[in-house]
Design an enzyme around this catalytic site. Structure first.
Site, PDB file in Angstrom:
ATOM      1  N   ASP A 189       0.860  -1.186   0.000  1.00  0.00           N
ATOM      2  CA  ASP A 189       0.000   0.000   0.000  1.00  0.00           C
ATOM      3  C   ASP A 189       0.896   1.236   0.000  1.00  0.00           C
ATOM      4  O   ASP A 189       1.822   1.317   0.815  1.00  0.00           O
ATOM      5  CB  ASP A 189      -0.881  -0.017   1.255  1.00  0.00           C
ATOM      6  N   ASP A 201     -12.688  -0.423   4.031  1.00  0.00           N
ATOM      7  CA  ASP A 201     -13.489   0.786   4.256  1.00  0.00           C
ATOM      8  C   ASP A 201     -14.981   0.543   4.059  1.00  0.00           C
ATOM      9  O   ASP A 201     -15.781   1.480   4.183  1.00  0.00           O
ATOM     10  CB  ASP A 201     -13.081   1.888   3.257  1.00  0.00           C
TER      11      ASP A 201
HETATM   12  C1  NOJ Z   1      -8.432   5.560   1.908  1.00  0.00           C
HETATM   13  C2  NOJ Z   1      -8.167   4.358   2.760  1.00  0.00           C
HETATM   14  O1  NOJ Z   1      -8.695   3.233   2.137  1.00  0.00           O
HETATM   15  C3  NOJ Z   1      -8.779   4.637   4.109  1.00  0.00           C
HETATM   16  O2  NOJ Z   1      -8.784   3.507   4.932  1.00  0.00           O
HETATM   17  C4  NOJ Z   1      -8.040   5.785   4.735  1.00  0.00           C
HETATM   18  O3  NOJ Z   1      -8.679   6.153   5.933  1.00  0.00           O
HETATM   19  C5  NOJ Z   1      -7.997   7.004   3.816  1.00  0.00           C
HETATM   20  N1  NOJ Z   1      -7.722   6.686   2.456  1.00  0.00           N
HETATM   21  C6  NOJ Z   1      -6.942   7.955   4.269  1.00  0.00           C
HETATM   22  O4  NOJ Z   1      -5.688   7.384   4.041  1.00  0.00           O
END
Ligand code: NOJ
Length: 593
Positions: free
Chosen positions: A111, A351
């Site tokens: 990532d 998410d």
């Molecule tokens: C997207 C990521 O998938 C999420 O988990 C994160 O909180 C935000 N970007 C900020 O990095």
């Protein structure tokens, strides 16, 4: 999406690539597998499960951020890109993980979180130390706006993704810094060549260790309109407004992406970009078209925002119909295919809530059937399928009975705190939000993987308190049972991925066409390559129903996969003008002239 699609390409024009043919398994380290009984998942734990992942038939493992971090946003706030968080392991462990993947014929995707860092990163500490610091311009600093009463205000009205203003005032130097996410996640200033060089160095460091590419976090936010204008008021009830038009796909994005793309090309690796708020399709295409050397594929958000209320109000109730979902897919499928781009296909990630609860509402006994239907529909679309840990066994959302103390995610907790402050006595509003958290909070994806029916679902030792409670469904839904059961969702996922590879021309390189567009109960589409046509039909309801096949010219029908029984057993059921589909049944057929 704005522009109309180009005419359908002849199959012979399709660009072929290994990453198009691949599928990906996403690991969120804190909740995958704990090897040392500290209640937190770790890299040795991941290594111990590599055979389980390989047997699913995926080609790539995506490791979510495991770098040093204060974990304000679970690792998306990095304080050192060159070391691994103590709770997850060491750089040497990651090297072993890379090797373990390679030995099993899989690749490892890291990532890359470079829109922002942690406020504990050395760069930011130095940047905030003084206006004269050589790191000052590594972040976005602006002076306050002072009104006629002499009151100080942030430089503009942008809202942070985690509530409140996107700017934080820093007393010692008297300026605000930008943070599109948490206060502890200051945005990097990509206008600075030194920042770009620092990111390139990080990319090379991990590629030199053998990583095979990157998932790039909110990568379309890295170039901002340098005037930082106020955003127009959209949500009249909100103090702060979405400034996305000034930072999503900004003026220098393509230049920045090519800077990274050039490095990735040298190593024959690949990238997938997270790109929220994309509205202009030309911009998308510039980032993702195969010959642009920017990003190989993107995650878009339309289908996962489907149950949000207007203005990005995720924690307010929203409603949707199957035809909405179909139309999102239809547009993106056709658009990417006809224009040389590529989709990253996903229902779930760290998410998003669990797909089995978001996209279907199946009674208990039909949940495995529903999971198989969702697997079929997703993976046979045009694009590369991404499976999020636990999705392959049909893990569900957190129980509705869970109290707020079980929720850990900053996104949800900030919303809750904001609500308590704004409406301390409005129990109805609080009740509605609680219901929406159970449906949409990121916590739903973050409960530990349910490995077995043992205490703590086998995620950690029986007497350990895991960092987040295990979903009590683990005695019913767990990996050990599913690995044993050839009819489980886990094995079904393996069959779908195998089928996708067996009919690569259709399912990877074929043209997508939606069938029976207005049907609110059935999702059907074809994948055509030359004269070869495959048809996927899915019953989206918990009832048996009859599907009228006259919507599609059929010819001879050969069943190649069915969610209820073997293809040969199902064969007899799919002929004639009416097909009977069992609850949540999906069937995949080849249509022969
Ligand atoms: C997207 C990521 O998938 C999420 O988990 C994160 O909180 C935000 N970007 C900020 O990095």
């Amino acid at each position: 999406m704005s522009s109309s699609p180009a005419p359908v390409k002849p199959s012979s024009d399709i660009h072929r690539a290994w990453w198009k043919e691949s599928s990906v398994y996403q690991i969120w380290p804190a909740s995958f597998k704990d090897s040392n009984d500290d209640g937190i998942g770790d890299i040795p734990g991941i290594i111990s499960k590599l055979d389980y992942i390989r047997d699913l038939g995926v080609d790539i493992v995506w490791l979510c951020p495991s770098y040093k971090s204060p974990q304000v946003d679970m690792g998306y706030d990095i304080s050192d890109y060159y070391s691994i968080a103590d709770e997850y392991g060491t750089v040497a462990d990651v090297e072993k993980l890379i090797q373990g993947c390679h030995e099993r014929g899989m690749k490892l995707l890291m990532d890359l979180v470079v829109n922002h860092t942690s406020d504990q990163h050395e760069w930011f500490k130095r940047s905030r130390s003084s206006k004269d610091s050589e790191f000052r311009d590594w972040y976005v600093w602006r002076p306050p706006r002072i009104d006629e009463n002499g009151t100080r205000h942030p430089p503009n009205n942008w809202v942070s993704h985690f509530q409140g203003s996107a700017w934080e005032f820093d007393e010692p130097t008297g300026e605000y810094y930008l943070h599109l996410y948490a206060t502890e996640q200051p945005d990097l200033n990509w206008e600075s060549p030194a920042v770009r060089k620092a990111v390139h160095d990080i990319v090379r460091f991990w590629l030199d260790k053998g990583a095979n590419g990157f998932r790039m976090d909110v990568i379309n936010f890295i170039s901002k309109d340098q005037a930082f204008p106020d955003a127009p008021e959209q949500d009249k009830d909100a103090v702060w407004q979405w400034g996305d038009r000034y930072y999503a796909n900004g003026p220098r994005l393509h230049e920045y992406l090519q800077g990274i793309g050039n490095i990735l090309k040298e190593y024959d690796t690949f990238s997938v970009g997270e790109m929220p708020f994309v509205k202009d399709t030309n911009e998308v295409l510039k980032a993702v078209r195969y010959d642009r050397n920017e990003i190989n594929m993107i995650f878009n958000f339309e289908h996962v925002d489907i149950d949000h209320a207007p203005y990005g109000n995720k924690f307010k109730p929203g409603s949707w119909k199957l035809t909405d979902l179909k139309s999102f897919f239809e547009r993106w499928q056709a658009f990417m295919y006809n224009n040389g781009g590529w989709n990253a296909l996903y229902w779930e990630n760290h998410d998003q809530p669990r797909s089995i609860d978001r996209y279907v509402n199946a009674p208990q006994e039909l949940r495995p059937a529903a999971g198989k239907m969702l697997a079929t529909v997703l993976a046979l679309h045009s694009g590369s399928p991404f499976i999020y840990q636990g999705q392959e066994i049909g893990m569900g959302n957190v129980p509705i009975e869970w109290g707020m103390e079980e929720y850990k995610d900053i996104d949800c907790l900030n919303h809750w705190q904001g609500l308590l402050k704004e409406k301390p006595f409005d129990t109805e509003a609080q009740q509605i939000s609680r219901q929406e958290y159970q449906k949409k909070s990121r916590d739903n994806a973050r409960t530990p993987v349910q490995w077995s029916a043992e205490p703590n679902g086998g995620f950690t030792g029986p007497d350990v308190k895991p960092w987040m409670s295990v979903n009590p469904e683990y005695s019913r839904v767990n990996a050990a049972d599913q690995v044993q059961d050839p009819n489980s969702l886990y094995h079904y996922w393996a069959s779908v991925l195998k089928l996708r590879k067996a009919y690569l021309d259709n399912f990877v390189y074929g043209n997508y066409e939606l069938v029976d567009r207005d049907n609110q109960e059935v999702y059907a589409y074809t994948r055509t390559y030359g004269t070869s046509k495959a048809l996927v039909v899915a019953n989206w309801t918990d009832r048996q129903l009859s599907w009228d096949t006259t919507a599609q010219k059929m010819g001879n029908v050969k069943v190649v996969l069915d969610t209820y029984e073997s293809a040969s057993a199902a064969q007899g059921r799919f002929s004639g003008c009416q097909w009977t589909l069992r609850p949540y049944e999906a069937v995949v057929t080849l249509l022969e002239e």
